[in-house]
Design a protein around this motif. Structure first.
Motif, PDB file in Angstrom:
ATOM      1  N   ASN A   1       0.828  -1.212   0.000  1.00  0.00           N
ATOM      2  CA  ASN A   1       0.000   0.000   0.000  1.00  0.00           C
ATOM      3  C   ASN A   1       0.858   1.256   0.000  1.00  0.00           C
ATOM      4  OD1 ASN A   1      -2.319  -1.604   0.099  1.00  0.00           O
ATOM      5  ND2 ASN A   1      -2.339  -1.605   2.338  1.00  0.00           N
ATOM      6  N   GLU A   2       1.904   1.237  -0.857  1.00  0.00           N
ATOM      7  CA  GLU A   2       2.806   2.377  -1.040  1.00  0.00           C
ATOM      8  C   GLU A   2       3.570   2.717   0.238  1.00  0.00           C
ATOM      9  OE1 GLU A   2       0.565   5.604  -2.583  1.00  0.00           O
ATOM     10  OE2 GLU A   2       0.157   4.614  -4.508  1.00  0.00           O
ATOM     11  N   ARG A   3       3.743   1.747   1.100  1.00  0.00           N
ATOM     12  CA  ARG A   3       4.552   1.924   2.314  1.00  0.00           C
ATOM     13  C   ARG A   3       5.600   0.819   2.380  1.00  0.00           C
ATOM     14  NH1 ARG A   3       1.194   2.813   7.721  1.00  0.00           N
ATOM     15  NH2 ARG A   3       3.329   3.223   8.401  1.00  0.00           N
ATOM     16  N   ASP A   4       6.778   1.179   2.839  1.00  0.00           N
ATOM     17  CA  ASP A   4       7.863   0.212   2.947  1.00  0.00           C
ATOM     18  C   ASP A   4       7.792  -0.498   4.295  1.00  0.00           C
ATOM     19  OD1 ASP A   4       8.889   0.812   0.465  1.00  0.00           O
ATOM     20  OD2 ASP A   4      10.187   2.416   1.213  1.00  0.00           O
ATOM     21  N   TYR A   5       7.889  -1.818   4.243  1.00  0.00           N
ATOM     22  CA  TYR A   5       7.853  -2.648   5.442  1.00  0.00           C
ATOM     23  C   TYR A   5       9.124  -3.489   5.506  1.00  0.00           C
ATOM     24  CZ  TYR A   5       2.907  -1.649   6.296  1.00  0.00           C
ATOM     25  OH  TYR A   5       1.707  -1.037   6.570  1.00  0.00           O
ATOM     26  N   MET A   6       9.631  -3.669   6.709  1.00  0.00           N
ATOM     27  CA  MET A   6      10.778  -4.538   6.923  1.00  0.00           C
ATOM     28  C   MET A   6      10.281  -5.935   7.311  1.00  0.00           C
ATOM     29  SD  MET A   6      13.915  -4.258   9.626  1.00  0.00           S
ATOM     30  CE  MET A   6      12.896  -4.912  10.944  1.00  0.00           C
ATOM     31  N   ILE A   7      10.859  -6.957   6.674  1.00  0.00           N
ATOM     32  CA  ILE A   7      10.460  -8.341   6.912  1.00  0.00           C
ATOM     33  C   ILE A   7      11.389  -8.958   7.942  1.00  0.00           C
ATOM     34  CG2 ILE A   7      10.123 -10.603   5.866  1.00  0.00           C
ATOM     35  CD1 ILE A   7       9.651  -9.230   3.209  1.00  0.00           C
ATOM     36  N   THR A   8      10.798  -9.511   8.999  1.00  0.00           N
ATOM     37  CA  THR A   8      11.553 -10.206  10.041  1.00  0.00           C
ATOM     38  C   THR A   8      11.034 -11.630  10.130  1.00  0.00           C
ATOM     39  OG1 THR A   8      11.780  -8.137  11.271  1.00  0.00           O
ATOM     40  CG2 THR A   8      12.278 -10.167  12.455  1.00  0.00           C
ATOM     41  N   LYS A   9      11.936 -12.599   9.976  1.00  0.00           N
ATOM     42  CA  LYS A   9      11.555 -14.016   9.992  1.00  0.00           C
ATOM     43  C   LYS A   9      12.292 -14.739  11.110  1.00  0.00           C
ATOM     44  CE  LYS A   9      10.736 -14.389   4.985  1.00  0.00           C
ATOM     45  NZ  LYS A   9      11.106 -15.119   3.744  1.00  0.00           N
ATOM     46  N   ASN A  10      11.621 -15.760  11.652  1.00  0.00           N
ATOM     47  CA  ASN A  10      12.249 -16.629  12.640  1.00  0.00           C
ATOM     48  C   ASN A  10      11.685 -18.034  12.470  1.00  0.00           C
ATOM     49  OD1 ASN A  10      12.313 -17.811  15.704  1.00  0.00           O
ATOM     50  ND2 ASN A  10      14.068 -16.496  15.277  1.00  0.00           N
ATOM     51  N   PHE A  11      12.562 -18.969  12.171  1.00  0.00           N
ATOM     52  CA  PHE A  11      12.159 -20.353  11.903  1.00  0.00           C
ATOM     53  C   PHE A  11      12.300 -21.187  13.165  1.00  0.00           C
ATOM     54  CE2 PHE A  11      13.271 -24.701  10.647  1.00  0.00           C
ATOM     55  CZ  PHE A  11      12.150 -25.025   9.889  1.00  0.00           C
ATOM     56  N   SER A  12      11.334 -22.075  13.372  1.00  0.00           N
ATOM     57  CA  SER A  12      11.355 -22.963  14.536  1.00  0.00           C
ATOM     58  C   SER A  12      11.730 -24.369  14.099  1.00  0.00           C
ATOM     59  CB  SER A  12       9.979 -22.980  15.210  1.00  0.00           C
ATOM     60  OG  SER A  12       9.938 -23.949  16.233  1.00  0.00           O
ATOM     61  N   ASN A  13      12.756 -24.913  14.743  1.00  0.00           N
ATOM     62  CA  ASN A  13      13.162 -26.285  14.466  1.00  0.00           C
ATOM     63  C   ASN A  13      12.224 -27.306  15.116  1.00  0.00           C
ATOM     64  OD1 ASN A  13      15.468 -25.553  12.951  1.00  0.00           O
ATOM     65  ND2 ASN A  13      16.593 -25.164  14.849  1.00  0.00           N
ATOM     66  N   VAL A  14      11.464 -26.860  16.110  1.00  0.00           N
ATOM     67  CA  VAL A  14      10.556 -27.763  16.810  1.00  0.00           C
ATOM     68  C   VAL A  14       9.301 -28.016  15.986  1.00  0.00           C
ATOM     69  CG1 VAL A  14       9.177 -28.086  18.893  1.00  0.00           C
ATOM     70  CG2 VAL A  14      11.461 -27.055  19.045  1.00  0.00           C
ATOM     71  N   THR A  15       8.692 -26.946  15.521  1.00  0.00           N
ATOM     72  CA  THR A  15       7.430 -27.063  14.786  1.00  0.00           C
ATOM     73  C   THR A  15       7.617 -27.065  13.273  1.00  0.00           C
ATOM     74  OG1 THR A  15       7.126 -24.652  14.779  1.00  0.00           O
ATOM     75  CG2 THR A  15       6.236 -25.880  16.658  1.00  0.00           C
ATOM     76  N   GLY A  16       8.740 -26.528  12.808  1.00  0.00           N
ATOM     77  CA  GLY A  16       8.923 -26.372  11.370  1.00  0.00           C
ATOM     78  C   GLY A  16       8.171 -25.180  10.823  1.00  0.00           C
ATOM     79  N   TRP A  17       7.678 -24.326  11.703  1.00  0.00           N
ATOM     80  CA  TRP A  17       6.912 -23.154  11.292  1.00  0.00           C
ATOM     81  C   TRP A  17       7.808 -21.923  11.293  1.00  0.00           C
ATOM     82  CZ3 TRP A  17       2.244 -24.225  15.049  1.00  0.00           C
ATOM     83  CH2 TRP A  17       1.585 -25.391  14.631  1.00  0.00           C
ATOM     84  N   THR A  18       7.290 -20.881  10.679  1.00  0.00           N
ATOM     85  CA  THR A  18       8.035 -19.622  10.562  1.00  0.00           C
ATOM     86  C   THR A  18       7.165 -18.472  11.067  1.00  0.00           C
ATOM     87  OG1 THR A  18       9.250 -20.438   8.632  1.00  0.00           O
ATOM     88  CG2 THR A  18       9.248 -18.059   9.005  1.00  0.00           C
ATOM     89  N   VAL A  19       7.731 -17.691  11.956  1.00  0.00           N
ATOM     90  CA  VAL A  19       7.078 -16.455  12.393  1.00  0.00           C
ATOM     91  C   VAL A  19       7.584 -15.329  11.505  1.00  0.00           C
ATOM     92  CG1 VAL A  19       6.874 -14.769  14.255  1.00  0.00           C
ATOM     93  CG2 VAL A  19       6.729 -17.213  14.762  1.00  0.00           C
ATOM     94  N   LEU A  20       6.665 -14.627  10.891  1.00  0.00           N
ATOM     95  CA  LEU A  20       7.016 -13.533   9.984  1.00  0.00           C
ATOM     96  C   LEU A  20       6.331 -12.264  10.476  1.00  0.00           C
ATOM     97  CD1 LEU A  20       7.320 -13.727   6.167  1.00  0.00           C
ATOM     98  CD2 LEU A  20       6.026 -11.853   7.148  1.00  0.00           C
ATOM     99  N   ILE A  21       7.117 -11.197  10.640  1.00  0.00           N
ATOM    100  CA  ILE A  21       6.601  -9.914  11.138  1.00  0.00           C
ATOM    101  C   ILE A  21       6.914  -8.845  10.101  1.00  0.00           C
ATOM    102  CG2 ILE A  21       6.684  -8.198  12.981  1.00  0.00           C
ATOM    103  CD1 ILE A  21       7.566 -10.384  14.874  1.00  0.00           C
ATOM    104  N   LEU A  22       5.915  -8.073   9.726  1.00  0.00           N
ATOM    105  CA  LEU A  22       6.076  -6.943   8.814  1.00  0.00           C
ATOM    106  C   LEU A  22       5.929  -5.658   9.616  1.00  0.00           C
ATOM    107  CD1 LEU A  22       3.940  -8.142   5.762  1.00  0.00           C
ATOM    108  CD2 LEU A  22       6.403  -8.330   6.066  1.00  0.00           C
ATOM    109  N   THR A  23       6.993  -4.866   9.652  1.00  0.00           N
ATOM    110  CA  THR A  23       7.005  -3.638  10.439  1.00  0.00           C
ATOM    111  C   THR A  23       7.240  -2.454   9.512  1.00  0.00           C
ATOM    112  OG1 THR A  23       7.974  -4.865  12.275  1.00  0.00           O
ATOM    113  CG2 THR A  23       8.020  -2.468  12.418  1.00  0.00           C
ATOM    114  N   PRO A  24       6.388  -1.426   9.545  1.00  0.00           N
ATOM    115  CA  PRO A  24       6.606  -0.257   8.680  1.00  0.00           C
ATOM    116  C   PRO A  24       7.871   0.498   9.065  1.00  0.00           C
ATOM    117  CG  PRO A  24       4.805   0.136  10.220  1.00  0.00           C
ATOM    118  CD  PRO A  24       5.174  -1.315  10.354  1.00  0.00           C
ATOM    119  N   PHE A  25       8.578   0.974   8.055  1.00  0.00           N
ATOM    120  CA  PHE A  25       9.816   1.705   8.304  1.00  0.00           C
ATOM    121  C   PHE A  25       9.549   3.014   9.042  1.00  0.00           C
ATOM    122  CE2 PHE A  25      12.335  -1.050   5.655  1.00  0.00           C
ATOM    123  CZ  PHE A  25      13.620  -0.845   6.127  1.00  0.00           C
TER     124      PHE A  25
END
Length: 391
Positions: free
Chosen positions: A244-268
């Motif tokens: 939406n014409e705004r820049d967001y920073m992508i933050t990822k964290n992978f879990s070896n226990v669940t195999g899932w990924t937490v993804l956070i989008l934070t506006p600059f």
């Protein structure tokens, strides 16, 4: 225009211009350096903080996942469940009363387990034992999930959203028979609430337009507050995405226990919120510093040029026939030397003028006396000659 420039082309203005130019360059360099350093520091700290949030969120999800694992394991290893599935494995008749007793036991475990909505127990032939009906496992699931449960050999297998009710998620695990060398005794399918893995601080994300996503092994959203498609974001390897014409920073964290990924989008704009204050402070400090430096430079240039201007004005009187001396002033050594040299020059010049003037007066008087000395004999001779002719 040329006359105006010539009027302002003075030593004081040149000194003031040079001082201010140097000060502006220094302030600009220091301001840019400080701003870049502080901006980088704020962004790094904000990025580390968000990464820590992702790690904490992932840790919480792993804890919830382990709770599900423990609750389902309690059911899978329950003595009544093991006995009933063993009879089914041995193809013995199972009484309806045994199923009712097992239903009560499972309901008790379900009531004491957070997040679990219901359990379904199936035989290895995919016939449902609990709840008490004759439903088949294959009518609810794709065969690939049963195969994955077999390959997992008793570990949890995350299926995802319930195709019959989007408010719940499905998880399956194979029940191994302890008394039959951990042979396949059946399957345990249980439903969990859709908001079970909800992020702890997800309620605050609306204030800063921050988005949270919990992605499974196939990068499909489990929990998210991002209404748009996440496929384009997940596939990106970059740390910045535009939404939406705004820049967001992508933050990822992978879990070896669940195999899932937490993804956070934070506006600059949130990350650089403190940079605006820093920029304003630097501009204000630079303006105040420039104003102070201008005042100091103005007085300093006046102190330097005032004796020179005074000496210049004194020299102008020479064209009018007067050579006055300049008073002694307290200034730098060079200006004092110049003033002293000028006064010495004026003194010698005035002395020479006086000597020449006196010599001219003496010469004039001598010429007058010589003329008088010539006139006196002629006057006497003419008088006697006149008297002779008269007689």
């Amino acid at each position: 225009m040329f006359n105006l420039l010539r009027k302002w082309n003075t030593l004081r203005n040149q000194i003031l211009f040079v001082f201010l130019s140097v000060m502006i360059v220094v302030l600009l360099f220091v301001s840019i350096l400080i701003f870049n350093q502080v901006s980088s520091l704020l962004e790094n700290n904000a990025e580390k903080q968000i990464q820590q949030v992702a790690v904490e969120a992932n840790g919480r999800i792993e804890t919830l996942y382990e709770q599900l694992n423990m609750a389902s394991k309690l059911v899978a290893t329950n003595d009544k469940v093991q006995k009933l599935l063993t009879k089914e494995y041995d193809q013995k008749h199972v009484a309806f009363q045994e199923k009712q007793d097992l239903m009560g036991t499972v309901n008790t475990i379900t009531a004491n387990s957070d997040g679990i909505f219901s359990f379904q127990l199936f035989t290895r032939n995919h016939t449902r034992i609990l709840p008490l009906d004759n439903a088949n496992l294959m009518t609810s699931l794709d065969t690939r999930w049963v195969k994955k449960a077999d390959d997992a050999k008793g570990s949890l297998v995350w299926i995802g959203e319930d195709p019959n009710d989007s408010n719940y998620f499905l998880v399956i695990r194979r029940v191994n028979l302890i008394n039959r060398s951990f042979a396949n005794g059946g399957y345990l399918l249980f439903s969990i609430y859709g908001n079970y893995f909800k992020f702890a601080n997800q309620a605050l994300t609306g204030e800063i337009n921050q988005y949270f996503m919990l992605l499974d092994e196939l990068n499909k959203p489990i929990i998210t507050n991002f209404e748009q498609s996440s496929e384009s974001i997940v596939e990106r390897d970059k740390k910045i995405v535009q939404i939406n014409e705004r820049d967001y920073m992508i933050t990822k964290n992978f879990s070896n226990v669940t195999g899932w990924t937490v993804l956070i989008l934070t506006p600059f704009s949130t990350l650089t919120k403190g940079i605006t204050v820093v920029r304003t402070s630097i501009l204000l400090a630079g303006f105040i510093g420039l104003l102070i430096y201008f005042i100091c430079s103005f007085f300093l240039s006046n102190i330097i040029t005032r004796p020179i201007i005074r000496l210049t004005n004194t020299m102008r009187f020479a064209s009018e026939g007067s050579l006055p001396s300049t008073p002694n002033i307290s200034s730098v050594n060079e200006i004092n030397e110049l003033n002293s040299t000028y006064n010495q020059l004026v003194k010698e010049t005035n002395h020479l003028i006086t000597m020449v003037y006196q010599k001219e007066i003496i010469r004039s008087r001598s010429e007058l006396r010589a003329l008088q000395a010539q006139i006196n004999p002629h006057f006497l001779f003419n008088t006697l000659d006149a008297l002779h002719w008269t007689l």
